[in-house]
Motif scaffolding. Structure first.
Motif, PDB file in Angstrom:
ATOM      1  N   ASN A 105       1.012  -1.115  -2.467  1.00  0.00           N
ATOM      2  CA  ASN A 105       1.397   0.108  -1.426  1.00  0.00           C
ATOM      3  C   ASN A 105       0.275   1.064  -1.831  1.00  0.00           C
ATOM      4  OD1 ASN A 105       1.969   2.752   0.290  1.00  0.00           O
ATOM      5  ND2 ASN A 105       2.694   3.300  -1.565  1.00  0.00           N
ATOM      6  N   ALA A 106       0.187   1.391  -3.595  1.00  0.00           N
ATOM      7  CA  ALA A 106      -0.558   2.403  -4.060  1.00  0.00           C
ATOM      8  C   ALA A 106      -1.574   1.970  -5.419  1.00  0.00           C
ATOM      9  CB  ALA A 106      -0.308   3.752  -4.734  1.00  0.00           C
ATOM     10  N   MET A 107      -2.205   2.638  -5.318  1.00  0.00           N
ATOM     11  CA  MET A 107      -2.606   1.809  -7.582  1.00  0.00           C
ATOM     12  C   MET A 107      -3.208   3.355  -8.090  1.00  0.00           C
ATOM     13  SD  MET A 107      -5.267  -1.505  -6.289  1.00  0.00           S
ATOM     14  CE  MET A 107      -6.338  -1.634  -8.115  1.00  0.00           C
ATOM     15  N   GLY A 108      -3.190   3.341  -9.252  1.00  0.00           N
ATOM     16  CA  GLY A 108      -3.570   4.732  -9.355  1.00  0.00           C
ATOM     17  C   GLY A 108      -3.897   4.159 -11.284  1.00  0.00           C
ATOM     18  N   ALA A 140      -4.296   9.505 -11.658  1.00  0.00           N
ATOM     19  CA  ALA A 140      -4.350   9.543 -10.672  1.00  0.00           C
ATOM     20  C   ALA A 140      -3.375   8.927  -9.792  1.00  0.00           C
ATOM     21  CB  ALA A 140      -6.075   9.799 -10.602  1.00  0.00           C
ATOM     22  N   THR A 141      -3.617   8.696  -8.649  1.00  0.00           N
ATOM     23  CA  THR A 141      -3.453   7.279  -7.989  1.00  0.00           C
ATOM     24  C   THR A 141      -3.929   7.685  -6.142  1.00  0.00           C
ATOM     25  OG1 THR A 141      -0.552   6.196  -7.514  1.00  0.00           O
ATOM     26  CG2 THR A 141      -1.321   9.073  -6.621  1.00  0.00           C
ATOM     27  N   ILE A 142      -3.889   6.538  -6.152  1.00  0.00           N
ATOM     28  CA  ILE A 142      -4.226   6.731  -4.637  1.00  0.00           C
ATOM     29  C   ILE A 142      -3.491   6.308  -3.906  1.00  0.00           C
ATOM     30  CG2 ILE A 142      -6.156   4.556  -5.077  1.00  0.00           C
ATOM     31  CD1 ILE A 142      -7.893   5.955  -2.622  1.00  0.00           C
ATOM     32  N   ASN A 143      -3.021   6.161  -2.191  1.00  0.00           N
ATOM     33  CA  ASN A 143      -2.107   4.990  -1.103  1.00  0.00           C
ATOM     34  C   ASN A 143      -3.619   4.337  -1.256  1.00  0.00           C
ATOM     35  OD1 ASN A 143      -1.491   4.335   1.612  1.00  0.00           O
ATOM     36  ND2 ASN A 143      -0.149   5.169   0.349  1.00  0.00           N
ATOM     37  N   TRP A 144      -2.685   2.799  -0.408  1.00  0.00           N
ATOM     38  CA  TRP A 144      -4.299   2.084  -0.572  1.00  0.00           C
ATOM     39  C   TRP A 144      -4.489   1.677   1.077  1.00  0.00           C
ATOM     40  CZ3 TRP A 144      -6.443  -0.945  -3.583  1.00  0.00           C
ATOM     41  CH2 TRP A 144      -8.083  -2.187  -3.090  1.00  0.00           C
ATOM     42  N   ARG A 145      -4.181   1.870   1.301  1.00  0.00           N
ATOM     43  CA  ARG A 145      -3.584   2.065   3.270  1.00  0.00           C
ATOM     44  C   ARG A 145      -4.716   3.458   3.648  1.00  0.00           C
ATOM     45  NH1 ARG A 145      -0.483  -1.119   1.553  1.00  0.00           N
ATOM     46  NH2 ARG A 145       0.872  -3.341   2.534  1.00  0.00           N
ATOM     47  N   ALA A 146      -3.886   4.537   3.599  1.00  0.00           N
ATOM     48  CA  ALA A 146      -4.059   5.820   4.014  1.00  0.00           C
ATOM     49  C   ALA A 146      -5.639   6.337   2.836  1.00  0.00           C
ATOM     50  CB  ALA A 146      -2.233   6.756   3.960  1.00  0.00           C
ATOM     51  N   GLY A 147      -6.152   6.381   1.951  1.00  0.00           N
ATOM     52  CA  GLY A 147      -6.195   6.498   0.683  1.00  0.00           C
ATOM     53  C   GLY A 147      -5.805   7.963   0.777  1.00  0.00           C
ATOM     54  N   THR A 148      -4.580   8.599   0.816  1.00  0.00           N
ATOM     55  CA  THR A 148      -4.493  10.237   0.210  1.00  0.00           C
ATOM     56  C   THR A 148      -4.540   9.750  -1.105  1.00  0.00           C
ATOM     57  OG1 THR A 148      -2.022   8.880   0.955  1.00  0.00           O
ATOM     58  CG2 THR A 148      -3.106  10.973   2.560  1.00  0.00           C
ATOM     59  N   GLY A 184       1.384  -0.749  -7.511  1.00  0.00           N
ATOM     60  CA  GLY A 184       3.043  -0.997  -6.924  1.00  0.00           C
ATOM     61  C   GLY A 184       3.052   0.593  -6.083  1.00  0.00           C
ATOM     62  N   PHE A 185       4.456   0.619  -5.834  1.00  0.00           N
ATOM     63  CA  PHE A 185       4.762   1.715  -4.802  1.00  0.00           C
ATOM     64  C   PHE A 185       4.051   2.919  -4.809  1.00  0.00           C
ATOM     65  CE2 PHE A 185       7.570   3.110  -1.983  1.00  0.00           C
ATOM     66  CZ  PHE A 185       8.185   4.968  -2.480  1.00  0.00           C
ATOM     67  N   GLY A 186       3.604   3.263  -6.127  1.00  0.00           N
ATOM     68  CA  GLY A 186       3.041   4.463  -6.910  1.00  0.00           C
ATOM     69  C   GLY A 186       3.660   5.951  -6.783  1.00  0.00           C
ATOM     70  N   GLY A 187       3.295   6.689  -6.745  1.00  0.00           N
ATOM     71  CA  GLY A 187       3.897   8.149  -7.916  1.00  0.00           C
ATOM     72  C   GLY A 187       2.995   8.758  -9.422  1.00  0.00           C
ATOM     73  N   ARG A 188       3.685   9.747  -9.738  1.00  0.00           N
ATOM     74  CA  ARG A 188       3.758   9.946 -10.481  1.00  0.00           C
ATOM     75  C   ARG A 188       4.231   8.836 -12.395  1.00  0.00           C
ATOM     76  NH1 ARG A 188       3.681  15.825 -11.186  1.00  0.00           N
ATOM     77  NH2 ARG A 188       2.547  15.471 -13.211  1.00  0.00           N
ATOM     78  N   LEU A 189       5.244   8.448 -11.368  1.00  0.00           N
ATOM     79  CA  LEU A 189       5.657   7.809 -12.390  1.00  0.00           C
ATOM     80  C   LEU A 189       5.905   5.912 -13.519  1.00  0.00           C
ATOM     81  CD1 LEU A 189       9.664   9.118 -11.926  1.00  0.00           C
ATOM     82  CD2 LEU A 189       7.291   9.871 -13.609  1.00  0.00           C
TER      83      LEU A 189
END
Length: 121
Positions: free
Chosen positions: A32-35, A49-57, A99-104
């Motif tokens: 879902n995201a990479m960080g 930093a993190t980025i949403n894999w599909r949306a790019g946010t 993985g899923f994403g976020g700051r943790l």
């Protein structure tokens, strides 16, 4: 399973720029995201930093906001962290995570081996 391989670390002078890369392989569809996280000597690993894999946010830690840009190339299954105005306190091993994403850290199931970034004159 997802495999992550970082590259691009090295020695850079204060005020300089550097780009680190992370190539992903395997079950990319599950991401879902990479960080990016980093761990300086004697300190705990921290979120960068993190980025949403599909949306790019994107989302950044305050310590790098305005100096760093995270981006992805879906065709190459690669995430980049472009860092500028580097400071000695940016010296750390930089880890790519997916993985899923976020700051943790708990939000990421897969981790790379890390790449050393040293900011020094």
């Amino acid at each position: 399973q997802v495999q992550l391989v970082e590259s691009g670390g090295g020695l850079v002078q204060p005020g300089g720029s550097l780009r680190v890369s992370c190539a992903a392989s395997g079950s990319i569809f599950s991401i879902n995201a990479m960080g990016w996280f980093r761990q300086a000597p004697g300190k705990e690993r921290e979120f960068v930093a993190t980025i949403n894999w599909r949306a790019g946010t994107t989302y950044y830690a305050d310590s790098v906001k305005g100096r760093s840009t995270i981006s992805r190339d879906n065709a190459k299954n690669t995430v980049y962290l472009q860092m500028s105005s580097l400071k000695p306190e940016d010296t750390a091993v930089y880890y790519c995570a997916a993985g899923f994403g976020g700051r943790l850290e708990a939000g990421y199931q897969y981790w790379g081996q890390g790449t050393q970034v040293t900011v020094s004159s």
